[in-house]
Scaffold this motif. Structure first.
Motif, PDB file in Angstrom:
ATOM      1  N   TYR B  35      26.679 -28.901 106.661  1.00 21.70           N
ATOM      2  CA  TYR B  35      28.101 -29.194 106.527  1.00 21.70           C
ATOM      3  C   TYR B  35      28.766 -28.052 105.763  1.00 21.70           C
ATOM      4  N   GLN B  37      32.278 -27.537 103.210  1.00 22.62           N
ATOM      5  CA  GLN B  37      33.273 -28.281 102.447  1.00 22.62           C
ATOM      6  C   GLN B  37      34.440 -27.376 102.104  1.00 22.62           C
ATOM      7  N   GLY B  40      40.941 -30.128 101.305  1.00 17.53           N
ATOM      8  CA  GLY B  40      41.806 -30.710 102.316  1.00 17.53           C
ATOM      9  C   GLY B  40      41.099 -31.135 103.591  1.00 17.53           C
ATOM     10  N   HIS B  41      39.791 -30.834 103.672  1.00 12.03           N
ATOM     11  CA  HIS B  41      39.048 -31.193 104.882  1.00 12.03           C
ATOM     12  C   HIS B  41      37.834 -32.059 104.595  1.00 12.03           C
ATOM     13  N   GLY B  42      37.458 -32.214 103.379  1.00  7.64           N
ATOM     14  CA  GLY B  42      36.222 -32.925 103.105  1.00  7.64           C
ATOM     15  C   GLY B  42      35.039 -32.127 103.618  1.00  7.64           C
ATOM     16  N   LEU B  43      34.020 -32.815 104.108  1.00 10.45           N
ATOM     17  CA  LEU B  43      32.846 -32.156 104.670  1.00 10.45           C
ATOM     18  C   LEU B  43      32.889 -32.282 106.187  1.00 10.45           C
ATOM     19  N   LEU B  45      30.724 -31.308 109.854  1.00 14.55           N
ATOM     20  CA  LEU B  45      29.387 -31.037 110.366  1.00 14.55           C
ATOM     21  C   LEU B  45      29.383 -29.812 111.266  1.00 14.55           C
ATOM     22  N   PHE B  90      26.710 -27.202 102.563  1.00 14.54           N
ATOM     23  CA  PHE B  90      25.731 -28.189 102.126  1.00 14.54           C
ATOM     24  C   PHE B  90      24.745 -28.490 103.241  1.00 14.54           C
ATOM     25  N   PHE B 105      21.521 -34.856 100.001  1.00 15.03           N
ATOM     26  CA  PHE B 105      22.178 -33.550 100.027  1.00 15.03           C
ATOM     27  C   PHE B 105      21.556 -32.574  99.035  1.00 15.03           C
ATOM     28  N   ARG B 110      27.574 -21.499  97.710  1.00 21.34           N
ATOM     29  CA  ARG B 110      28.965 -21.020  97.674  1.00 21.34           C
ATOM     30  C   ARG B 110      28.997 -19.631  98.290  1.00 21.34           C
TER      31      ARG B 110
END
Lengths: 116, 114
Positions: B35, B37, B40-43, B45, B90, B105, B110
């Motif tokens: 995923y 992150q 404004g979009h969350g996670l 796939l 993630f 998870f 980063r």
């Protein structure tokens, strides 16, 4: 297609206050629902999950969530928050059965800030 | 103890360069997921896998490849990195076939593409 809406981008509460974080989902079949928490610079940790039975499900650290089929909601609650609960909370949905089980669709998250 | 380990934890890459993000799980889970992150979009796939040798496209696969050489390892590959791929990535593992619907998870990677 499934989707999740967390209408509150940010929530601020005082320590000791009660908490509700809202989650609405859209899914045509029986969903598997989750709440995850993310502390700063960490991965996501599971708080609780639900797919059947008592609509109020207990999770870790005093959290619980209530499923409502009629409202397509899965709100997270805590009776008394602690400053250490400050984090980002994600609601997610997955198909209960079929080839796509385990593939989660996440909401955008709610940033919780607890004033000490 | 069940674990998902990602490496590196932080990465700075140049535009047009190749980036490989690695993930290792010790849970003997069949399924693994990548995923990203973004605020404004969350996670969302990117790719997932049902087992060694298997890779499947997720919701946002463009610009990414995946590789699952073994049960334990799942890599995400950016052949030609772009600044739009700057994000936190993630990895997760799970085994819905064994009733374990909630993925576990990793700590995240980063990535900054300059």
């Amino acid at each position: 297609a499934q989707s999740v809406t967390q209408p509150d981008a940010r929530v601020t509460v005082s320590e000791g206050a009660s908490l509700q974080l809202r989650c609405k989902y859209s899914y045509s079949a029986t969903p598997y629902l989750f709440w995850y928490v993310q502390y700063p610079r960490q991965g996501l940790q599971l708080l609780l999950k639900y797919y059947s039975g008592d609509p109020v499900v207990q999770g870790v650290n005093g959290f619980e969530a209530e499923f409502s089929k009629s409202n397509s909601s899965f709100h997270l609650r805590k009776a008394s928050v602690h400053w250490s609960d400050s984090a980002v909370y994600f609601c997610a949905v997955s198909p209960l059965t079929g080839a796509n089980t385990g593939k989660l669709t996440f909401g955008h998250g709610t940033i919780l800030r607890v004033h000490p | 103890e069940a674990a998902v380990t990602q490496s590196p934890r932080n990465k700075v890459a140049v535009t047009g360069g190749k980036v490989t993000l690695s993930c290792n799980q010790t849970n003997n889970h069949n399924n693994m997921y990548w995923y990203r992150q973004d605020t404004g979009h969350g996670l969302r796939l990117i790719h997932y896998s049902y087992g060694a040798g298997s890779t499947e496209k997720g919701d946002i696969p463009d610009g990414y490849k995946a590789s699952r050489p073994s049960q334990e390892n799942f890599s995400l590959i950016l052949e030609l990195a772009t600044p739009s791929q700057t994000s936190v990535y993630f990895c997760a593992s799970g085994d819905p076939g064994q009733g374990d619907q909630a993925p576990l998870f990793g700590e995240g990677t980063r990535l900054s593409v300059l």
